[in-house]
Design an enzyme around this catalytic site. Structure first.
Site, PDB file in Angstrom:
ATOM      1  CE  LYS A   1      36.890  84.112  92.662  1.00  0.00           C
ATOM      2  NZ  LYS A   1      37.415  84.985  93.437  1.00  0.00           N
TER       3      LYS A   1
ATOM      4  N   GLY B   1      24.090  89.873 103.720  1.00  0.00           N
ATOM      5  CA  GLY B   1      25.088  88.760 103.820  1.00  0.00           C
ATOM      6  C   GLY B   1      25.906  88.814 104.935  1.00  0.00           C
ATOM      7  CB  VAL B   2      25.734  88.406 108.576  1.00  0.00           C
ATOM      8  CG1 VAL B   2      25.938  90.032 108.750  1.00  0.00           C
ATOM      9  CG2 VAL B   2      24.330  87.912 108.506  1.00  0.00           C
TER      10      VAL B   2
ATOM     11  CB  VAL C   1      33.283  88.893 103.920  1.00  0.00           C
ATOM     12  CG1 VAL C   1      33.437  90.554 103.987  1.00  0.00           C
ATOM     13  CG2 VAL C   1      34.276  88.237 103.210  1.00  0.00           C
TER      14      VAL C   1
HETATM   15  P1  NAD Z   1      29.834  83.232 102.594  1.00  0.00           P
HETATM   16  O1  NAD Z   1      29.601  82.267 101.992  1.00  0.00           O
HETATM   17  O2  NAD Z   1      30.858  82.939 104.159  1.00  0.00           O
HETATM   18  O3  NAD Z   1      28.995  84.394 103.042  1.00  0.00           O
HETATM   19  C1  NAD Z   1      28.031  84.708 102.254  1.00  0.00           C
HETATM   20  C2  NAD Z   1      26.682  84.997 102.940  1.00  0.00           C
HETATM   21  O4  NAD Z   1      25.771  85.526 102.043  1.00  0.00           O
HETATM   22  C3  NAD Z   1      26.141  83.651 103.525  1.00  0.00           C
HETATM   23  O5  NAD Z   1      25.786  83.651 104.799  1.00  0.00           O
HETATM   24  C4  NAD Z   1      24.652  83.476 102.429  1.00  0.00           C
HETATM   25  O6  NAD Z   1      23.800  82.854 103.266  1.00  0.00           O
HETATM   26  C5  NAD Z   1      24.618  84.824 102.362  1.00  0.00           C
HETATM   27  N1  NAD Z   1      23.761  85.078 101.017  1.00  0.00           N
HETATM   28  C6  NAD Z   1      23.666  84.464  99.877  1.00  0.00           C
HETATM   29  N2  NAD Z   1      22.851  85.097  99.048  1.00  0.00           N
HETATM   30  C7  NAD Z   1      22.218  85.867  99.859  1.00  0.00           C
HETATM   31  C8  NAD Z   1      20.963  86.935  99.633  1.00  0.00           C
HETATM   32  N3  NAD Z   1      20.480  86.948  98.221  1.00  0.00           N
HETATM   33  N4  NAD Z   1      20.649  87.716 100.581  1.00  0.00           N
HETATM   34  C9  NAD Z   1      21.313  87.818 101.834  1.00  0.00           C
HETATM   35  N5  NAD Z   1      22.272  86.847 102.115  1.00  0.00           N
HETATM   36  C10 NAD Z   1      22.760  86.221 100.948  1.00  0.00           C
HETATM   37  O7  NAD Z   1      30.991  84.105 101.610  1.00  0.00           O
HETATM   38  P2  NAD Z   1      32.173  85.178 101.896  1.00  0.00           P
HETATM   39  O8  NAD Z   1      33.522  84.437 102.249  1.00  0.00           O
HETATM   40  O9  NAD Z   1      31.632  85.891 103.484  1.00  0.00           O
HETATM   41  O10 NAD Z   1      32.005  85.995 100.939  1.00  0.00           O
HETATM   42  C11 NAD Z   1      31.083  86.918 100.459  1.00  0.00           C
HETATM   43  C12 NAD Z   1      31.255  87.744  99.423  1.00  0.00           C
HETATM   44  O11 NAD Z   1      32.320  88.558  99.592  1.00  0.00           O
HETATM   45  C13 NAD Z   1      31.799  87.146  98.051  1.00  0.00           C
HETATM   46  O12 NAD Z   1      30.974  87.506  97.128  1.00  0.00           O
HETATM   47  C14 NAD Z   1      32.901  86.477  97.983  1.00  0.00           C
HETATM   48  O13 NAD Z   1      33.454  86.696  96.717  1.00  0.00           O
HETATM   49  C15 NAD Z   1      33.607  87.972  98.457  1.00  0.00           C
HETATM   50  N6  NAD Z   1      34.828  88.073  98.941  1.00  0.00           N
HETATM   51  C16 NAD Z   1      35.124  87.115  99.978  1.00  0.00           C
HETATM   52  C17 NAD Z   1      36.430  87.180 100.278  1.00  0.00           C
HETATM   53  C18 NAD Z   1      36.930  86.322 101.653  1.00  0.00           C
HETATM   54  O14 NAD Z   1      37.982  86.505 102.024  1.00  0.00           O
HETATM   55  N7  NAD Z   1      36.382  85.442 102.219  1.00  0.00           N
HETATM   56  C19 NAD Z   1      37.588  88.057  99.824  1.00  0.00           C
HETATM   57  C20 NAD Z   1      37.043  88.845  98.666  1.00  0.00           C
HETATM   58  C21 NAD Z   1      35.826  88.851  98.260  1.00  0.00           C
END
Ligand code: NAD
Length: 361
Positions: free
Chosen positions: A80, A180-181, A184
């Site tokens: 990472k 968190g929307v 993902v």
């Molecule tokens: P993203 O940044 O698109 O979405 C995260 C969302 O969470 C944002 O909309 C943000 O405003 C919101 N957020 C942040 N803090 C918050 C809180 N305290 N309360 C409510 N909402 C909050 O990121 P993503 O790509 O959707 O990833 C989300 C999670 O999934 C992360 O932990 C990431 O490491 C994990 N993940 C993502 C992927 C992927 O394919 N994108 C794969 C594996 C794991």
């Protein structure tokens, strides 16, 4: 700052600190374990409050990637990277190209990808300097945004967890709260709404909540109220550390299954706390392996359909882990760690057999 004796430095092979002042780059790449293959894992861009916080994050996240790849049956190791900067104002071509050169210098031992704070367009810039990048845009031969595949895997993981907790994988009428929307969480909302689940969402960004309400009829919840809702499933899809001393006692859901990485603030203690409360917890790195499955498909030039099909396998993997956890009376995270460690140990044994020089790559 301690590095070798850092409490999160659990068997890491290599940690690289990368700096380019002209480009404004301060980054850390952590390679945890390459027994199964090159270390693959996303590049997170975040305005960490301290360098120690960034180091802690990259060490935890890279180790999680080793376990994720191992459980998902992929021939990849765990790695990472983190860039210490604010994704809203610090992105530049120079910064990502400088980062790309550091990735290239590792000769393929680390392959990068997008993560929180980085996007497909950033991977395209990194690709100007290195071949060891995935998740570039489809027009440049990449697989694009992995989140629909991640969310598809989480969706099937939720089904497995519901089958275990309630005796049915059918999500019609199931009440699901998503924290968190973002990329993902919103895709997950789409799949869940498509199967007739009732949704609640929270996000620090009101526009994201509004979108979930408009498109999937989700009810909006403010901040931490999401934890105490009377729902069947809590799906954490924001950042890590949110299953902790404060939130766990409030949880009413029988299932906690979502896409965020490192959900347990303290892996052992909070894993045990969920088990004691009778909550079926889908270990984060198992249920969110769809993104990794997607980039693995990209590395093998397989189409997205193959990635989606493979991500459905998360249902069976989790079912096996839930059964093992019950049988051995372990928290589910301990059961999945055992599955991952067993595979790594077995493959390390296979690799002890030395091949003749001529057949080595
Ligand atoms: P993203 O940044 O698109 O979405 C995260 C969302 O969470 C944002 O909309 C943000 O405003 C919101 N957020 C942040 N803090 C918050 C809180 N305290 N309360 C409510 N909402 C909050 O990121 P993503 O790509 O959707 O990833 C989300 C999670 O999934 C992360 O932990 C990431 O490491 C994990 N993940 C993502 C992927 C992927 O394919 N994108 C794969 C594996 C794991």
């Amino acid at each position: 700052m301690q590095v070798f004796s850092h409490k999160e430095a659990l068997g890491h092979e290599q940690v690289v600190f990368c700096r380019n002042d002209a480009a404004g780059l301060k980054a850390i790449v952590a390679i945890h374990d390459t027994t199964l293959g090159p270390a693959l894992g996303g590049c997170r861009m975040w305005p960490y409050a301290s360098e120690d916080e960034a180091l802690r994050d990259v060490l935890r996240l890279s180790r999680g990637m080793t376990y994720k790849a191992a459980c998902a049956g992929l021939n990849l190791g765990g790695g990472k990277s983190v860039i210490i900067a604010d994704p809203r104002k610090d992105k530049s071509e120079a910064l990502f190209r400088a980062f790309g050169r550091f990735v290239e210098s590792l000769g393929g031992r680390y392959i990068t990808a997008e993560d929180v704070g980085t996007a497909v367009a950033d991977m395209d810039v990194i690709a100007m300097e290195t071949r060891h990048v995935t998740g570039t845009s489809a027009t440049t031969g990449g697989s694009g945004d992995p989140s629909p595949v991640t969310a598809w895997g989480v969706f099937h993981g939720i089904k497995a967890a519901c089958a275990h907790a309630f005796g049915s994988a059918d999500l019609r009428g199931r009440r699901v709260a998503i924290q968190g929307v973002g990329n993902v969480g919103l895709n997950l909302a789409r799949y869940l709404a498509g199967e007739g689940a009732d949704l609640w969402v929270s996000d620090i960004d009101p526009e994201r909540c509004e979108r979930a309400r408009r498109e999937y009829d989700a009810r909006i919840v403010v901040d931490d109220d999401i934890f105490g809702l009377d729902v069947d499933v809590l799906a954490p899809c924001a950042l890590g550390g949110i299953l902790n001393d404060r939130t766990i006692p409030a949880i009413k859901a029988r299932v906690v299954a979502g896409g965020a990485n490192n959900q347990l603030d303290d892996e052992e203690r909070h894993g045990r706390a969920l088990q004691e409360r009778g909550i079926v917890y889908a270990p984060d790195y198992v249920i969110n392996a769809g993104g990794l499955i997607n980039v693995n498909a990209e590395l093998h030039r397989a189409p997205r359909e193959k990635a989606l099909r493979d991500a459905e396998g998360i249902f069976d993997t989790l079912t096996r882990i839930f059964r093992l956890a019950d049988e051995k009376r372990l928290p589910t995270g301990a059961a999945s760690n055992a599955v991952a460690e067993q595979r790594i140990a077995r493959i390390a044994e296979v690799q002890r057999v030395r091949l003749p020089l001529a057949s080595r790559p």
